[in-house]
Write a protein that holds these residues in place. Structure first.
Motif, PDB file in Angstrom:
ATOM      1  N   ALA A 252      33.796   6.244  25.907  1.00  7.38           N
ATOM      2  CA  ALA A 252      35.108   6.663  26.418  1.00  7.38           C
ATOM      3  C   ALA A 252      36.053   6.979  25.254  1.00  7.38           C
ATOM      4  CB  ALA A 252      35.705   5.557  27.290  1.00  7.38           C
ATOM      5  N   TYR A 253      35.939   6.203  24.179  1.00  6.37           N
ATOM      6  CA  TYR A 253      36.778   6.430  23.003  1.00  6.37           C
ATOM      7  C   TYR A 253      36.523   7.821  22.418  1.00  6.37           C
ATOM      8  CZ  TYR A 253      39.075   5.578  18.523  1.00  6.37           C
ATOM      9  OH  TYR A 253      39.902   5.659  17.433  1.00  6.37           O
ATOM     10  N   LEU A 254      35.232   8.167  22.359  1.00  4.66           N
ATOM     11  CA  LEU A 254      34.887   9.464  21.775  1.00  4.66           C
ATOM     12  C   LEU A 254      35.323  10.617  22.675  1.00  4.66           C
ATOM     13  CD1 LEU A 254      31.476   8.725  20.071  1.00  4.66           C
ATOM     14  CD2 LEU A 254      33.719   9.023  19.026  1.00  4.66           C
ATOM     15  N   VAL A 255      35.288  10.384  23.982  1.00  2.00           N
ATOM     16  CA  VAL A 255      35.794  11.428  24.887  1.00  2.00           C
ATOM     17  C   VAL A 255      37.287  11.626  24.643  1.00  2.00           C
ATOM     18  CG1 VAL A 255      36.302  11.977  27.300  1.00  2.00           C
ATOM     19  CG2 VAL A 255      34.027  11.114  26.656  1.00  2.00           C
ATOM     20  N   ARG A 256      38.005  10.494  24.550  1.00  2.00           N
ATOM     21  CA  ARG A 256      39.463  10.573  24.394  1.00  2.00           C
ATOM     22  C   ARG A 256      39.840  11.240  23.076  1.00  2.00           C
ATOM     23  NH1 ARG A 256      40.331   5.470  25.498  1.00  2.00           N
ATOM     24  NH2 ARG A 256      41.238   4.674  23.586  1.00  2.00           N
ATOM     25  N   HIS A 257      39.059  10.994  22.040  1.00  2.69           N
ATOM     26  CA  HIS A 257      39.402  11.526  20.714  1.00  2.69           C
ATOM     27  C   HIS A 257      38.410  12.601  20.278  1.00  2.69           C
ATOM     28  CE1 HIS A 257      42.469   8.470  20.118  1.00  2.69           C
ATOM     29  NE2 HIS A 257      41.631   7.590  20.609  1.00  2.69           N
ATOM     30  N   ARG A 258      37.849  13.303  21.271  1.00  2.00           N
ATOM     31  CA  ARG A 258      36.780  14.250  20.977  1.00  2.00           C
ATOM     32  C   ARG A 258      37.182  15.286  19.928  1.00  2.00           C
ATOM     33  NH1 ARG A 258      34.981  19.020  23.600  1.00  2.00           N
ATOM     34  NH2 ARG A 258      36.733  18.770  25.027  1.00  2.00           N
ATOM     35  N   GLU A 259      38.383  15.825  20.085  1.00  2.00           N
ATOM     36  CA  GLU A 259      38.812  16.902  19.191  1.00  2.00           C
ATOM     37  C   GLU A 259      38.830  16.420  17.735  1.00  2.00           C
ATOM     38  OE1 GLU A 259      42.518  19.985  18.908  1.00  2.00           O
ATOM     39  OE2 GLU A 259      42.295  18.817  20.753  1.00  2.00           O
ATOM     40  N   SER A 260      39.472  15.265  17.499  1.00  2.00           N
ATOM     41  CA  SER A 260      39.523  14.727  16.134  1.00  2.00           C
ATOM     42  C   SER A 260      38.127  14.382  15.634  1.00  2.00           C
ATOM     43  CB  SER A 260      40.393  13.466  16.091  1.00  2.00           C
ATOM     44  OG  SER A 260      41.729  13.784  16.351  1.00  2.00           O
ATOM     45  N   TYR A 261      37.300  13.835  16.532  1.00  2.00           N
ATOM     46  CA  TYR A 261      35.967  13.406  16.124  1.00  2.00           C
ATOM     47  C   TYR A 261      35.115  14.600  15.713  1.00  2.00           C
ATOM     48  CZ  TYR A 261      31.637  10.719  16.039  1.00  2.00           C
ATOM     49  OH  TYR A 261      30.491  10.106  15.633  1.00  2.00           O
ATOM     50  N   GLU A 262      35.171  15.657  16.517  1.00  2.68           N
ATOM     51  CA  GLU A 262      34.389  16.852  16.184  1.00  2.68           C
ATOM     52  C   GLU A 262      34.893  17.482  14.893  1.00  2.68           C
ATOM     53  OE1 GLU A 262      34.419  19.289  19.679  1.00  2.68           O
ATOM     54  OE2 GLU A 262      32.879  18.066  20.678  1.00  2.68           O
ATOM     55  N   LYS A 263      36.202  17.441  14.705  1.00  3.00           N
ATOM     56  CA  LYS A 263      36.775  17.964  13.467  1.00  3.00           C
ATOM     57  C   LYS A 263      36.235  17.149  12.281  1.00  3.00           C
ATOM     58  CE  LYS A 263      41.248  19.456  11.667  1.00  3.00           C
ATOM     59  NZ  LYS A 263      42.706  19.364  11.802  1.00  3.00           N
ATOM     60  N   ALA A 264      36.176  15.840  12.465  1.00  2.79           N
ATOM     61  CA  ALA A 264      35.670  14.962  11.400  1.00  2.79           C
ATOM     62  C   ALA A 264      34.212  15.283  11.087  1.00  2.79           C
ATOM     63  CB  ALA A 264      35.812  13.495  11.808  1.00  2.79           C
ATOM     64  N   GLN A 265      33.418  15.559  12.126  1.00  2.00           N
ATOM     65  CA  GLN A 265      31.994  15.857  11.924  1.00  2.00           C
ATOM     66  C   GLN A 265      31.804  17.141  11.115  1.00  2.00           C
ATOM     67  OE1 GLN A 265      31.439  12.742  13.013  1.00  2.00           O
ATOM     68  NE2 GLN A 265      29.413  13.466  13.572  1.00  2.00           N
ATOM     69  N   ARG A 266      32.675  18.108  11.387  1.00  2.00           N
ATOM     70  CA  ARG A 266      32.569  19.406  10.713  1.00  2.00           C
ATOM     71  C   ARG A 266      33.156  19.371   9.304  1.00  2.00           C
ATOM     72  NH1 ARG A 266      34.942  21.265  15.504  1.00  2.00           N
ATOM     73  NH2 ARG A 266      36.880  21.512  14.365  1.00  2.00           N
ATOM     74  N   MET A 267      33.881  18.292   9.010  1.00  2.00           N
ATOM     75  CA  MET A 267      34.716  18.279   7.805  1.00  2.00           C
ATOM     76  C   MET A 267      33.893  18.057   6.530  1.00  2.00           C
ATOM     77  SD  MET A 267      38.102  15.951   7.464  1.00  2.00           S
ATOM     78  CE  MET A 267      39.309  16.851   8.430  1.00  2.00           C
ATOM     79  N   GLU A 268      34.072  18.955   5.586  1.00  2.00           N
ATOM     80  CA  GLU A 268      33.456  18.787   4.269  1.00  2.00           C
ATOM     81  C   GLU A 268      34.291  17.768   3.486  1.00  2.00           C
ATOM     82  OE1 GLU A 268      30.888  20.854   3.278  1.00  2.00           O
ATOM     83  OE2 GLU A 268      30.895  22.109   5.076  1.00  2.00           O
ATOM     84  N   GLU A 269      33.725  17.361   2.356  1.00  2.00           N
ATOM     85  CA  GLU A 269      34.461  16.448   1.480  1.00  2.00           C
ATOM     86  C   GLU A 269      35.832  17.029   1.099  1.00  2.00           C
ATOM     87  OE1 GLU A 269      33.626  13.414   1.005  1.00  2.00           O
ATOM     88  OE2 GLU A 269      35.381  13.020  -0.276  1.00  2.00           O
ATOM     89  N   SER A 270      35.851  18.354   0.887  1.00  2.00           N
ATOM     90  CA  SER A 270      37.125  18.984   0.504  1.00  2.00           C
ATOM     91  C   SER A 270      38.152  18.869   1.628  1.00  2.00           C
ATOM     92  CB  SER A 270      36.896  20.449   0.149  1.00  2.00           C
ATOM     93  OG  SER A 270      36.455  21.156   1.298  1.00  2.00           O
ATOM     94  N   GLY A 271      37.670  18.862   2.870  1.00  2.00           N
ATOM     95  CA  GLY A 271      38.571  18.700   4.013  1.00  2.00           C
ATOM     96  C   GLY A 271      39.204  17.316   4.022  1.00  2.00           C
ATOM     97  N   ARG A 272      38.405  16.305   3.719  1.00  2.00           N
ATOM     98  CA  ARG A 272      38.945  14.938   3.623  1.00  2.00           C
ATOM     99  C   ARG A 272      40.012  14.871   2.534  1.00  2.00           C
ATOM    100  NH1 ARG A 272      36.049  11.137   6.467  1.00  2.00           N
ATOM    101  NH2 ARG A 272      37.064   9.335   5.539  1.00  2.00           N
ATOM    102  N   GLU A 273      39.695  15.462   1.397  1.00  2.00           N
ATOM    103  CA  GLU A 273      40.655  15.425   0.282  1.00  2.00           C
ATOM    104  C   GLU A 273      41.956  16.114   0.672  1.00  2.00           C
ATOM    105  OE1 GLU A 273      40.745  13.761  -2.627  1.00  2.00           O
ATOM    106  OE2 GLU A 273      38.925  12.823  -1.852  1.00  2.00           O
TER     107      GLU A 273
END
Lengths: 255, 255
Positions: free
Chosen positions: A155-176
């Motif tokens: 349920a948590y992942l459904v609620r935060h799906r957008e952020s979670y998917e963004k995190a999955q796609r995120m390169e190290e440079s995105g984190r920085e």
């Protein structure tokens, strides 16, 4: 007045020892209760039971989903001090405001809203959320997901799906980049704090804790738990001359 | 204490009758002087004379241009109350803060910075500038340029070239978009003000004027002068239940 009887509904997590929630909104209420030295009992609620629990306790929904179904969420609070007229609340800001109005501090220096600061504090709360936290959400959501119970996680992942998917796609440079943007906003916060003329004063408005500090501390605790000590310490603890680490330490006794 | 002897350097404009400046920063100081009931004499300075005047009066430069040359600008203030040690200041916020520190209000309700609000007010000032005013700059610059003296206008357009060129390229839809974005930010400001619990209270923090109100009012006056009454009234005066028109009216006696 009889001693307050407060029942505090927190999200259950994997963090059983100590019993910590992982939502910044739950933390905000928890810090307020402890700072105000108000005794409370906790009901830990697992994700799939939230709506059922709220309905059974007659706790109102926060709002509605796009499809019109009611959105039940935590934190929630029941104040059963007057058993004939229990107060049932949801929304962390509304709960903290209720506690402050109902159980005001005797010492004016402990007021969460010093006179004439409510509108300014609403702005500060908004700014911290929109200028700092929003850029860290994809970073923290994956970590926070791992702290949920098995039953809550989906349920948590459904609620935060957008952020979670963004995190999955995120390169190290995105984190920085997320960190750099958030830290620039923290620099701005620091420049506002500097206007106090007392840069070593621990809190946003100076020497006294306000609602703004509860909100910032709640978010820092959330970041520390979800990102882990190493990433938190690397990016936040020492930033702005150690301000944020000191704030977190000052709130440790209210956790 | 002897009566204050304040000399206030304002940009000369075409608005001779009444003698109005067109810079929101100059307005901020002017409103502060009048609100605090401090007598002052004005030196009106035409654009090309600013640097020369500041150098002659030993008024410091505000900062430096990218090429390293000093940037002299107004408002500036000389406090010659102590003729042996005149104080010479530039930067509207620093000037207002100096006046408030040096000539504090006896009535605490008239303090521009109620205790514990300095950092919050720095944030509010930043937010109003970056969330509201920035979207209106291309709209207002062309109007403000027309209010400068012939001698000032060229320098004014150089200083605001980017906004001016943006305004020249801007279609009607661009103006509408600028207004919509700025008005959404005003809606946010209104939502913060609503936290006072007294929506009819005239000022940002409630019943008393703070530095934040001086800043907002100074910018509203600038918008009204540069955009003209018709556009100002259409978009701002009645917005948020008339809040901004009422604020402007409340400050009319300090203009």
């Amino acid at each position: 007045m009889s001693s307050p009887k407060l029942i505090f509904f927190q999200f259950k997590t994997r963090l059983q020892n100590p019993d910590y929630p992982t939502s910044p909104n739950v933390w905000r209420v928890r810090l307020a209760l402890n700072y105000k030295n108000l005794p409370f009992t906790t009901v830990w609620v697992d994700g799939p039971e939230i709506a059922k629990t709220c309905i059974a306790e007659c706790i109102p929904n926060l709002d509605f989903f796009a499809d019109g179904t009611p959105h039940y969420t935590l934190p929630a609070l029941i104040d059963a001090t007057n058993p004939d007229a229990p107060v049932k609340l949801v929304d962390s800001k509304r709960i903290v405001d209720y506690l402050e109005d109902t159980y005001p501090e005797i010492d004016p220096q402990r007021a969460l809203y010093p006179p004439g600061t409510k509108s300014f504090q609403a702005l500060a709360y908004y700014f911290f959320r929109e200028a700092v936290m929003i850029h860290l959400r994809p970073l923290s959501v994956a970590g926070a997901a791992a702290l949920q119970t098995d039953r809550t996680c989906a349920a948590y992942l459904v609620r935060h799906r957008e952020s979670y998917e963004k995190a999955q796609r995120m390169e190290e440079s995105g984190r920085e980049k997320g960190w750099e943007t958030a830290k620039s906003a923290l620099d701005l916060m620091e420049s506002f704090i500097a206007e106090n003329g007392d840069p070593q004063a621990p809190y946003f408005a100076g020497q006294n804790i306000t609602f703004t500090d509860l909100s910032i501390a709640a978010n820092l605790i959330y970041l520390k738990l979800s990102l882990g000590d190493q990433e938190f310490d690397k990016h936040i603890r020492a930033h702005n001359g150690g301000r944020w680490g000191r704030l977190l330490d000052a709130f440790a006794k209210y956790m």
